[in-house]
Design a protein around this motif. Sequence first.
Motif, short mmCIF file in Angstrom:
data_model
loop_
_atom_site.label_atom_id
_atom_site.label_comp_id
_atom_site.label_asym_id
_atom_site.label_seq_id
_atom_site.Cartn_x
_atom_site.Cartn_y
_atom_site.Cartn_z
N LEU A 45 0.92 -1.25 0.09
CA LEU A 45 0.15 0.19 0.15
C LEU A 45 0.93 1.38 -0.09
O LEU A 45 2.00 1.35 0.79
N ASN A 46 0.48 2.45 -0.71
CA ASN A 46 0.97 3.52 -0.57
C ASN A 46 0.73 4.17 0.42
O ASN A 46 -0.19 3.97 1.24
N GLU A 47 1.33 5.46 0.76
CA GLU A 47 0.99 6.10 1.94
C GLU A 47 -0.30 6.92 2.16
O GLU A 47 -1.11 6.59 3.23
N ARG A 48 -1.04 6.93 0.88
CA ARG A 48 -2.33 7.73 0.82
C ARG A 48 -3.00 6.31 1.51
O ARG A 48 -4.03 6.62 2.17
N GLU A 49 -3.28 5.22 0.78
CA GLU A 49 -3.83 3.92 1.27
C GLU A 49 -3.73 3.67 2.62
O GLU A 49 -4.68 3.18 3.42
N GLN A 50 -2.51 3.68 3.15
CA GLN A 50 -2.12 3.38 4.52
C GLN A 50 -2.77 4.43 5.28
O GLN A 50 -3.73 4.04 6.52
N GLU A 51 -2.77 5.72 5.15
CA GLU A 51 -3.53 6.68 5.91
C GLU A 51 -5.13 6.50 5.98
O GLU A 51 -5.73 6.69 7.03
N ALA A 52 -5.65 6.02 4.77
CA ALA A 52 -7.06 5.81 4.68
C ALA A 52 -7.40 4.56 5.59
O ALA A 52 -8.50 4.77 6.31
N ASN A 53 -6.66 3.73 5.40
CA ASN A 53 -6.94 2.70 6.47
C ASN A 53 -6.95 2.94 7.92
O ASN A 53 -7.76 2.45 8.63
N ARG A 54 -5.75 3.71 8.36
CA ARG A 54 -5.78 4.44 9.56
C ARG A 54 -7.06 5.02 10.01
O ARG A 54 -7.52 4.72 11.22
N GLN A 56 -9.96 4.87 8.81
CA GLN A 56 -11.09 3.79 8.86
C GLN A 56 -11.08 2.84 10.04
O GLN A 56 -12.02 2.74 10.99
N SER A 57 -9.96 2.67 10.41
CA SER A 57 -9.64 1.63 11.64
C SER A 57 -10.04 2.41 13.04
O SER A 57 -10.80 1.80 13.92
N ARG A 58 -9.84 3.77 13.21
CA ARG A 58 -10.27 4.59 14.24
C ARG A 58 -11.82 4.48 14.53
O ARG A 58 -12.36 4.16 15.59
N VAL A 59 -12.74 4.76 13.44
CA VAL A 59 -13.94 4.39 13.35
C VAL A 59 -14.36 3.26 13.88
O VAL A 59 -15.22 2.84 14.76
N ARG A 60 -13.97 2.10 13.05
CA ARG A 60 -14.35 0.69 13.23
C ARG A 60 -14.06 0.09 14.44
O ARG A 60 -14.81 -0.42 15.32
N ALA A 61 -12.69 0.61 15.22
CA ALA A 61 -12.56 0.27 16.37
C ALA A 61 -13.55 0.66 17.60
O ALA A 61 -13.78 -0.47 18.62
N ARG A 62 -14.14 1.68 17.50
CA ARG A 62 -14.96 2.05 18.68
C ARG A 62 -16.26 1.34 18.48
O ARG A 62 -16.91 1.10 19.61
N VAL A 63 -16.69 0.95 17.44
CA VAL A 63 -17.80 0.00 17.31
C VAL A 63 -17.57 -1.27 17.51
O VAL A 63 -18.24 -2.10 18.39
N GLU A 64 -16.53 -1.97 17.28
CA GLU A 64 -16.13 -3.38 17.41
C GLU A 64 -15.69 -3.66 19.00
O GLU A 64 -15.91 -4.64 19.55
N HIS A 65 -15.10 -2.68 19.49
CA HIS A 65 -14.79 -2.89 21.04
C HIS A 65 -16.24 -3.15 21.88
O HIS A 65 -16.10 -3.99 22.67
N VAL A 66 -17.43 -2.54 21.42
CA VAL A 66 -18.71 -3.00 22.26
C VAL A 66 -18.93 -4.59 22.02
O VAL A 66 -19.23 -5.11 22.95
N PHE A 67 -18.87 -4.90 20.75
CA PHE A 67 -18.99 -6.27 20.44
C PHE A 67 -18.13 -7.29 21.06
O PHE A 67 -18.48 -8.44 21.57
N VAL A 68 -16.87 -6.77 21.25
CA VAL A 68 -15.85 -7.69 21.90
C VAL A 68 -16.04 -7.97 23.31
O VAL A 68 -15.75 -8.94 24.03
N GLN A 69 -16.65 -7.05 23.98
CA GLN A 69 -17.00 -6.98 25.44
C GLN A 69 -18.09 -8.08 25.48
O GLN A 69 -18.16 -8.54 26.70
N GLN A 70 -19.00 -8.23 24.60
CA GLN A 70 -20.13 -9.16 24.86
C GLN A 70 -19.83 -10.55 24.08
O GLN A 70 -20.72 -11.37 23.84
N ALA A 71 -18.58 -10.84 23.51
CA ALA A 71 -18.55 -11.87 22.57
C ALA A 71 -18.51 -13.30 22.91
O ALA A 71 -19.49 -14.12 22.53
N ASN A 72 -18.18 -13.46 24.19
CA ASN A 72 -18.12 -14.60 25.07
C ASN A 72 -19.19 -14.83 26.09
O ASN A 72 -19.04 -15.63 26.83
N ARG A 73 -20.25 -14.08 25.97
CA ARG A 73 -21.15 -14.18 27.00
C ARG A 73 -22.31 -14.84 26.75
O ARG A 73 -23.43 -14.10 25.91
N LEU A 74 -22.59 -15.92 26.69
CA LEU A 74 -23.70 -16.91 26.33
C LEU A 74 -24.93 -16.76 27.28
O LEU A 74 -24.77 -16.95 28.60
N VAL A 75 -26.07 -16.64 26.87
CA VAL A 75 -27.27 -16.61 27.57
C VAL A 75 -28.15 -17.61 27.11
O VAL A 75 -28.61 -17.85 26.07
#
Length: 104
Positions: A45-54, A56-75
């Motif tokens: 990846l070139n610098e522009r593509e790497q920066e775009a991925n970074r 996007q990762s900031r936004v995705r991480a905020r959402v995914e952390h919520v699901f990680v907290q509840q990943a192994n909680r079986l009801v």
Amino acid sequence: MQDENNSDGSVWADSAYRSVEREAALPGAHCRSHIHRKSARKRPLNEREQEANRKQSRVRARVEHVFVQQANRLVRSIGQVRPGVKMSMMNLVYNMRRLVWLAR
């Protein structure tokens, strides 16, 4: 298929979901792609593509952390009311912990 209740037409996903067919289909579904770019063996990846991925990762991480907290909680329960209450309570506890962490 577009959800009528979703006012945002953005698609956020990992690079494993990127394909020519998917990228071509998203504009037709009135969606904007925020799918990570892939590197190839002979084309990093070139610098522009790497920066775009970074970014996007900031936004995705905020959402995914919520699901990680509840990943192994079986009801396990019979019926739908009791598990619904249990999940609601788990969500409430998660939000309270998050509030305490943000208030520091």
